[in-house]
Write a protein that holds these residues in place. Structure first.
Motif, short mmCIF file in Angstrom:
data_model
loop_
_atom_site.label_atom_id
_atom_site.label_comp_id
_atom_site.label_asym_id
_atom_site.label_seq_id
_atom_site.Cartn_x
_atom_site.Cartn_y
_atom_site.Cartn_z
N ILE A 1 0.84 -1.20 0.00
CA ILE A 1 0.00 0.00 0.00
C ILE A 1 0.88 1.25 0.00
N ARG A 2 1.93 1.21 0.80
CA ARG A 2 2.85 2.34 0.86
C ARG A 2 3.55 2.55 -0.48
N THR A 3 3.89 1.44 -1.15
CA THR A 3 4.63 1.50 -2.41
C THR A 3 3.75 1.90 -3.58
N LEU A 4 2.52 1.39 -3.61
CA LEU A 4 1.67 1.53 -4.79
C LEU A 4 0.65 2.67 -4.71
N THR A 5 0.50 3.29 -3.52
CA THR A 5 -0.48 4.38 -3.38
C THR A 5 0.20 5.59 -2.75
N ASN A 6 -0.58 6.65 -2.56
CA ASN A 6 -0.07 7.87 -1.93
C ASN A 6 -0.55 8.02 -0.49
N LEU A 7 -1.05 6.96 0.11
CA LEU A 7 -1.59 7.04 1.47
C LEU A 7 -0.48 7.28 2.49
N SER A 8 -0.81 8.04 3.52
CA SER A 8 0.13 8.28 4.61
C SER A 8 0.17 7.06 5.53
N LEU A 9 1.17 7.03 6.44
CA LEU A 9 1.26 5.92 7.39
C LEU A 9 0.01 5.84 8.25
N LYS A 10 -0.51 6.99 8.65
CA LYS A 10 -1.74 7.01 9.46
C LYS A 10 -2.92 6.43 8.68
N ASP A 11 -3.05 6.82 7.41
CA ASP A 11 -4.16 6.31 6.59
C ASP A 11 -4.02 4.81 6.37
N ILE A 12 -2.79 4.33 6.21
CA ILE A 12 -2.58 2.89 6.03
C ILE A 12 -3.00 2.15 7.29
N GLY A 13 -2.61 2.68 8.47
CA GLY A 13 -2.96 2.03 9.73
C GLY A 13 -4.46 1.89 9.92
N GLU A 14 -5.23 2.85 9.40
CA GLU A 14 -6.68 2.79 9.55
C GLU A 14 -7.32 1.65 8.77
N GLN A 15 -6.57 1.09 7.81
CA GLN A 15 -7.07 -0.07 7.06
C GLN A 15 -7.00 -1.35 7.89
N TYR A 16 -6.28 -1.29 9.02
CA TYR A 16 -6.03 -2.49 9.83
C TYR A 16 -6.49 -2.28 11.27
N GLU A 17 -7.76 -1.97 11.43
CA GLU A 17 -8.38 -1.77 12.75
C GLU A 17 -7.60 -0.75 13.58
N GLY A 18 -7.21 0.32 12.90
CA GLY A 18 -6.64 1.45 13.60
C GLY A 18 -5.24 1.27 14.14
N ARG A 19 -4.42 0.46 13.52
CA ARG A 19 -3.02 0.34 13.97
C ARG A 19 -2.31 1.68 13.78
N ASN A 20 -1.40 1.97 14.70
CA ASN A 20 -0.75 3.29 14.66
C ASN A 20 0.35 3.34 13.61
N HIS A 21 0.80 4.55 13.34
CA HIS A 21 1.75 4.74 12.26
C HIS A 21 3.10 4.08 12.55
N ALA A 22 3.46 3.96 13.86
CA ALA A 22 4.73 3.32 14.21
C ALA A 22 4.72 1.84 13.84
N THR A 23 3.59 1.18 14.05
CA THR A 23 3.46 -0.23 13.69
C THR A 23 3.56 -0.39 12.18
N VAL A 24 2.89 0.49 11.45
CA VAL A 24 2.93 0.43 9.98
C VAL A 24 4.35 0.64 9.48
N LEU A 25 5.03 1.64 10.02
CA LEU A 25 6.39 1.94 9.59
C LEU A 25 7.33 0.77 9.88
N SER A 26 7.18 0.15 11.04
CA SER A 26 8.01 -1.01 11.38
C SER A 26 7.78 -2.16 10.40
N SER A 27 6.52 -2.38 10.03
CA SER A 27 6.19 -3.46 9.09
C SER A 27 6.80 -3.18 7.72
N ILE A 28 6.69 -1.93 7.27
CA ILE A 28 7.23 -1.57 5.96
C ILE A 28 8.73 -1.77 5.92
N ARG A 29 9.41 -1.33 6.97
CA ARG A 29 10.87 -1.46 7.01
C ARG A 29 11.29 -2.92 7.06
N LYS A 30 10.52 -3.74 7.75
CA LYS A 30 10.86 -5.16 7.82
C LYS A 30 10.78 -5.82 6.45
#
Length: 438
Positions: free
Chosen positions: A381-410
Motif C-alpha cells: 500500500i505504501r509502495t503503490l499508493t499515496n496514502l500516509s502511514l496514518k491512513d494505512i494504519g486505519e485499514q487495519y483496525e486502527g493500527r498506529n503509524h509506528a506499527t505500519v512503519l516497522s512493518s514496511i521497514r521489515k
C-alpha cells in the motif's frame, strides 16, 4: 472530423482533385460509408455495376486517400444493393476463438524492441511443433506479449479450424485445477488441456511457488510436448528470475526459444500511435502523434488508452483534438488510470496469495503467516499508493503509524536479503496491477 460522414466527405474532396465533377456524381452520388474499423473502410452503393466500377477503377485511389489521411494502409470493401442486409445481420459467422479477436500479426507494430519475438512467433505459427518448442516470450506488462501469443492462435486457427487450441492464464490454470479436484472432475480437466494441438499459456509466473499446480502443469507440458504439439508461454520475466519455479519446469522452458520484448523506442511508439488512431478512425496531427509518443514511453497499453480517450472526447463531447485535449488524455491515463490500485484491492490480492481472508489481515491474528501477509500488504500500500502511514494504519483496525512503519521497514529489509521474499512481493504486485486493469 467527428463522424464517418465527415470522413467520407474528406475522401471525396481528395478524389475531386483527380476526377471530374461528372465522374464524382455518376459513381459516388448514392455511395454511403458504412463502417471504418480495423483499417478497413466499408461502403455501400445501389447496384453491382456501380460497385464493380468503384472497386476496380477507383479502389486504389480511395485507399490512397485513406493512407493520406491516416498514414496507414487500408482495405476497401464495397457492398451493393441487398448485400448490406447480410453484412449487418447478427447471424454473421463469429470467430470460433472470440477471445483472440483483433490480436493478429498484421495489427502488431514491429520495432527494434520486439522484432525478434515477432519473427519467432511467425515461425511458430508457420510450423507449429517444429520451430522453437516451447516458445517463451517475456517482458513487462503492456508490451504486446499477449498480442503475439494470440496472433499465433489466430494464424493457426485460420489455416486449419480443426486444430485443437487451448488458451489459459497461469492463475486460471490453478483455479480450474482446484475446482476440478473439488468436484471430482480432475480427469476431464487433464483431458481438456493435455490433448490439444496448440497450448497457449499467458502469465505463467502466477503458478510459481504453487507446488500442486506446478506438478499438474509439468505433466500437462510433457504430454503436449512429447506428442509433438506446440506450446507457447508468456511471462513478465525469464525463467531464471523465478526463484519459486520448479527446476523441472525451468529447464523445460529454457529448453525452447526464449524471446524478450522491451519497451518500444520513439519511432515504434509513433507507429503504434498512428496505427491505433487509424483503427479507431481518429485523425491526429503529426505534432499530436509525436507528443503522445514522447510522453508515453514504457507501455503500449497506455498508448492505446490515450487514443481511446481522445476518441471518446471527439465522439461523446464533440471535442476538438488539439494540444490541450492530448495533454488531458495523457494525464487521465498516467495519473488517474487503472494502474493505481486502491488499498482494498491490495489487501484482497495479498490475502488471496497467502490463502487467507481479508479480515485476517485487517484483524488481530498474530499467527506467523498472517503477520507476514499483513506486513507485506502494508508495504505494498505504501509502495503503490499515496496514502500516509496514518491512513494505512486505519485499514487495519486502527493500527498506529509506528506499527505500519516497522512493518514496511521489515519487508523492505527482507526483499533485499531474501530472494524468495522479493519474488513474493513481485508476484503479488503483478497480481494487483494485472487485476486492476481488467
Amino acid at each position: 472530423m467527428n463522424s464517418l460522414r465527415e470522413l467520407w466527405e474528406e475522401i471525396l474532396k481528395i478524389l475531386s482533385k483527380q476526377l471530374t465533377p461528372t465522374a464524382i456524381n455518376v459513381w459516388f452520388a448514392d455511395c454511403e460509408p458504412v463502417e471504418l474499423e480495423n483499417c478497413r473502410l466499408i461502403l455501400h452503393t445501389g447496384n453491382e455495376f456501380r460497385r464493380d466500377i468503384i472497386t476496380q477503377r477507383y479502389g486504389e485511389t480511395i485507399k490512397a486517400a485513406l493512407s493520406e489521411l491516416f498514414s496507414a494502409d487500408f482495405e476497401l470493401l464495397v457492398l451493393a444493393g441487398d448485400e448490406i442486409n447480410d453484412y449487418e445481420s447478427p447471424s454473421r459467422e463469429e470467430n470460433s476463438l472470440p477471445e483472440m479477436e483483433g490480436y493478429t500479426f498484421d495489427r502488431f507494430i514491429v520495432g527494434n524492441s520486439n522484432k525478434f519475438a515477432h519473427a519467432a512467433a511467425i515461425a511458430v505459427a508457420d510450423k507449429p511443433g517444429k520451430n522453437y518448442n516451447p516458445l517463451f516470450i517475456y517482458g513487462n506488462s503492456g508490451l504486446g506479449k499477449t498480442h503475439l501469443l494470440l496472433a499465433i492462435g489466430q494464424a493457426i486457427h485460420a489455416r486449419d479450424p480443426k486444430q485443437r487450441i487451448a488458451y489459459i492464464k497461469g492463475d486460471e490454470f490453478t483455479n480450474q485445477m482446484v475446482k476440478a479436484i473439488r468436484e471430482g472432475t480432475a480427469e476431464d480437466f487433464r483431458t481438456k488441456y493435455r490433448n490439444v494441438d496448440l497450448f497457449l499459456v499467458d502469465d505463467i509466473q502466477f503458478i510459481a511457488g504453487k507446488q500442486s499446480t506446478q506438478e499438474e502443469f509439468f505433466h500437462t507440458f510433457n504430454n503436449i510436448y512429447e506428442a509433438g504439439h506446440q506450446i507457447v508461454i508468456t511471462s513478465d520475466r525469464p525463467p531464471i528470475e523465478m526463484s519459486l519455479l520448479d527446476d523441472r519446469l525451468r529447464t523445460r522452458f529454457e529448453g525452447g526459444l526464449m524471446a524478450s520484448i522491451d519497451p518500444p523506442d520513439l519511432e515504434t511508439r509513433i507507429a503504434i500511435t498512428r496505427n491505433k488512431a487509424a483503427q479507431l478512425g481518429l485523425i491526429l496531427s503529426d505534432d499530436a502523434v509525436l507528443y503522445v509518443a514522447k510522453n508515453i514511453t514504457a507501455n503500449v497499453r497506455q498508448l492505446e488508452g490515450v487514443i481511446k480517450r481522445l476518441t471518446a472526447y471527439k465522439e461523446i463531447l464533440n471535442d476538438v483534438i488539439n494540444e490541450e485535449s492530448v495533454k488531458r488524455a495523457i494525464m487521465d491515463v498516467t495519473r488517474n488510470g487503472p494502474d493505481i490500485p486502491n488499498p482494498d484491492r491490495i489487501i484482497r490480492e495479498t490475502a488471496k496469495y497467502y490463502a487467507l481472508k481479508e479480515d485476517d489481515l485487517r484483524g488481530q491474528s498474530r499467527s506467523k503467516n498472517t503477520t507476514m501477509a499483513r506486513q507485506v500488504s502494508m508495504y505494498l500500500i505504501r509502495t503503490l499508493t499515496n496514502l500516509s502511514l496514518k491512513d494505512i494504519g486505519e485499514q487495519y483496525e486502527g493500527r498506529n503509524h509506528a506499527t505500519v512503519l516497522s512493518s514496511i521497514r521489515k519487508v523492505e529489509d527482507l526483499t533485499l536479503k531474501d530472494p524468495r521474499m522479493a519474488e513474493i512481493v513481485r508476484d503479488i504486485t503483478s497480481n494487483i496491477t494485472t487485476n486492476t486493469m481488467i
